[in-house]
Design an enzyme around this catalytic site. Structure first.
Site, PDB file in Angstrom:
ATOM      1  CG  HIS A 119      -2.157   0.946   1.811  1.00  0.00           C
ATOM      2  ND1 HIS A 119      -1.549   2.492   2.109  1.00  0.00           N
ATOM      3  CD2 HIS A 119      -3.117   1.406   1.047  1.00  0.00           C
ATOM      4  CE1 HIS A 119      -2.935   2.751   2.027  1.00  0.00           C
ATOM      5  NE2 HIS A 119      -3.835   1.824   1.821  1.00  0.00           N
ATOM      6  CG  ASP A 196       0.501  -2.195   5.881  1.00  0.00           C
ATOM      7  OD1 ASP A 196       0.099  -2.398   6.699  1.00  0.00           O
ATOM      8  OD2 ASP A 196       0.671  -1.569   5.415  1.00  0.00           O
ATOM      9  CD  GLN A 199      -6.729  -4.952   4.610  1.00  0.00           C
ATOM     10  OE1 GLN A 199      -7.731  -5.705   4.283  1.00  0.00           O
ATOM     11  NE2 GLN A 199      -6.856  -3.476   3.571  1.00  0.00           N
ATOM     12  CE  LYS A 222      -7.381  -0.222   6.276  1.00  0.00           C
ATOM     13  NZ  LYS A 222      -7.898   0.002   4.720  1.00  0.00           N
ATOM     14  CB  CYS A 358      -3.733   3.099  -1.479  1.00  0.00           C
ATOM     15  SG  CYS A 358      -4.540   4.688  -1.957  1.00  0.00           S
TER      16      CYS A 358
HETATM   17  N1  PMP Z   1      -1.377  -0.550   4.618  1.00  0.00           N
HETATM   18  C1  PMP Z   1      -2.509  -1.605   4.032  1.00  0.00           C
HETATM   19  C2  PMP Z   1      -2.354  -2.548   3.125  1.00  0.00           C
HETATM   20  C3  PMP Z   1      -3.806  -1.313   4.267  1.00  0.00           C
HETATM   21  O1  PMP Z   1      -5.151  -1.945   2.678  1.00  0.00           O
HETATM   22  C4  PMP Z   1      -4.412   0.504   4.310  1.00  0.00           C
HETATM   23  C5  PMP Z   1      -4.963   1.431   4.483  1.00  0.00           C
HETATM   24  N2  PMP Z   1      -5.894   1.063   3.508  1.00  0.00           N
HETATM   25  C6  PMP Z   1      -2.366   1.262   5.395  1.00  0.00           C
HETATM   26  C7  PMP Z   1      -1.636   0.729   5.180  1.00  0.00           C
HETATM   27  C8  PMP Z   1      -3.589   2.770   5.530  1.00  0.00           C
HETATM   28  O2  PMP Z   1      -3.968   2.781   6.464  1.00  0.00           O
HETATM   29  P1  PMP Z   1      -4.641   4.169   7.522  1.00  0.00           P
HETATM   30  O3  PMP Z   1      -5.238   4.776   5.626  1.00  0.00           O
HETATM   31  O4  PMP Z   1      -5.318   3.293   8.851  1.00  0.00           O
HETATM   32  O5  PMP Z   1      -3.780   4.455   7.392  1.00  0.00           O
END
Ligand code: PMP
Length: 402
Positions: A119, A196, A199, A222, A358
């Site tokens: 991401h 990270d 997910q 999440k 993203c």
């Molecule tokens: N990493 C991953 C794999 C994600 O799916 C997301 C959220 N879509 C993020 C990072 C970023 O999370 P946040 O927007 O809650 O900071």
């Protein structure tokens, strides 16, 4: 522990009371009543804020706020609640590591290895640090199985590698790389590892000690909790080495015009009035989730994703990007644009996501400009799968007429 019953589980989510079909849990999960109640009670019944006031209500709140760190620590099997830093989310947690740990150590010519599946939250902060310090971000490419190719990792790591950044689970393919092996390989060259968990945390909370994870980040929203709260876990010695990133109230013990003395870890990373309601809500979410049979709940959402994949595969041009048994299903229909499809689905009350999620480098590696993504949670049901497939069939037949 409550036996997992999909109907009873679903009933705890007031947002599902209307007729819509929610298939965007990878973006954010819906909130159970227990979490909503905890936040409402917090704002209705609590007074004051944390770590500032002496009156009894504020002291009790401070205690609750600090206990929640230990609860998160237990969730990740971290040794100590002081290894849990509150952040706004995964994005802020990763930026904290990039600014407080990496940047002060990064020399020109150093390398940061980042998987191609990331991401943007686990890529851009490293690019920014590399640009600022004359270092280089090195791509860890995907293999044929759409996971970062572990066989290629050793050749990418060397004495200049400061950090390896990898996600526990991709938000596009649902793929889970072998982070245990990746961590061992990175540690063998002296690099640290940022995982990270945005997910992964809801599907499979890691044992940060067994995996020897250096830094782990996740977002409350999440994992059935509120938005605007997240967590950075760090090894104690690494957090101790880190300088504060943001300055302000309560992150220091003394200050004058010559400088300041930072608070101990973790408070030195938490400048300003924190998101106490977020911490209360996240704590309620973990307590609530802990009462359920998570293995059964997880298997139910995976079964729904498999069923959807099987049934969608009967439609012409279907192509899936799903890894293994993931509960999220990214897919496309050859010759049809994902934005057109998602618009038609939205008109039929189906909430799913289309686009690049993203994760532009990952989409480029998959050779597509965007995908649709249906992400299932244990509160979904067979009717949701039927509705998705029916709506998709009608969208495709409409679009195929043009
Ligand atoms: N990493 C991953 C794999 C994600 O799916 C997301 C959220 N879509 C993020 C990072 C970023 O999370 P946040 O927007 O809650 O900071």
């Amino acid at each position: 522990m409550t036996v997992f019953n999909p109907t009873a589980f679903r009933q705890q989510f007031p947002a599902l009371a209307d007729a819509g079909v929610y298939l965007d849990s990878a973006a954010t999960t819906l909130k159970p009543q227990a979490v909503i109640d905890s936040i409402q009670q917090f704002y209705s019944l609590s007074a004051g804020t944390v770590h500032r006031s002496q009156f009894a209500a504020a002291r009790a709140l401070t205690e609750r706020y600090e206990q929640a760190r230990s609860q998160v620590a237990r969730w990740l099997n971290a040794a100590d609640g002081h290894q849990i830093v509150w952040t706004r989310g995964t994005t802020e947690a990763i930026n904290l590591v990039a600014n407080s740990w990496l940047r002060p150590r990064l020399q020109p010519g150093d390398e940061i290895v980042v998987s191609e599946a990331e991401h943007h939250a686990n890529l851009v902060p490293w690019l920014m640090a590399a640009q600022a310090c004359g270092a280089r971000v090195v791509k860890w490419p995907l293999g044929a199985d759409r996971l970062p190719d572990i066989a290629r990792l050793p050749a990418l790591l060397n004495g200049r590698t400061r950090l390896l950044a990898v996600s526990q689970m991709s938000n596009v393919t649902g793929g889970c790389p072998d982070i245990a092996q990746a961590i061992q390989l990175a540690h063998a060259v002296g690099a640290k590892v940022m995982v990270d968990g945005a997910q992964g945390v809801v599907h499979c909370p890691p044992d940060v000690q067994a995996l020897d994870i250096d830094f782990y980040a996740f977002s409350g929203h999440k994992i059935y909790g509120p938005m605007g709260i997240g967590v950075l876990y760090g090894k104690a010695a690494l957090l101790e080495e880190m300088v504060p990133w943001q300055g302000g109230g309560k992150m220091l013990t003394e200050v004058d015009f010559n400088g300041f003395t930072p608070q101990p870890v973790p408070w030195r990373f938490e400048a300003g009035t924190p998101n106490v309601a977020g911490v209360v809500g996240l704590s309620a979410a973990l307590s609530w989730l802990g009462q359920h049979d998570r293995a059964k709940a997880e298997s139910w959402s995976q079964q729904l994703a498999s069923l959807a994949e099987e049934q969608l595969a009967e439609l012409p041009g279907f192509r899936s990007f799903r890894c293994g048994h993931a509960s999220l299903l990214a897919f496309e229909f050859t010759g049809l644009h994902h934005s057109d499809i998602v618009t038609l689905l939205a008109e039929q009350g189906i909430a799913l996501r289309a686009g690049q999620h993203c994760a532009q480098p990952l989409l480029a590696a998959l050779g597509v400009s965007g995908t649709l993504r249906a992400s299932f949670a244990p509160y979904n049901n067979l009717q949701d799968v039927d509705a998705l497939v029916r709506a998709m069939r009608s969208a495709i037949s409409l679009l195929s007429e043009f």
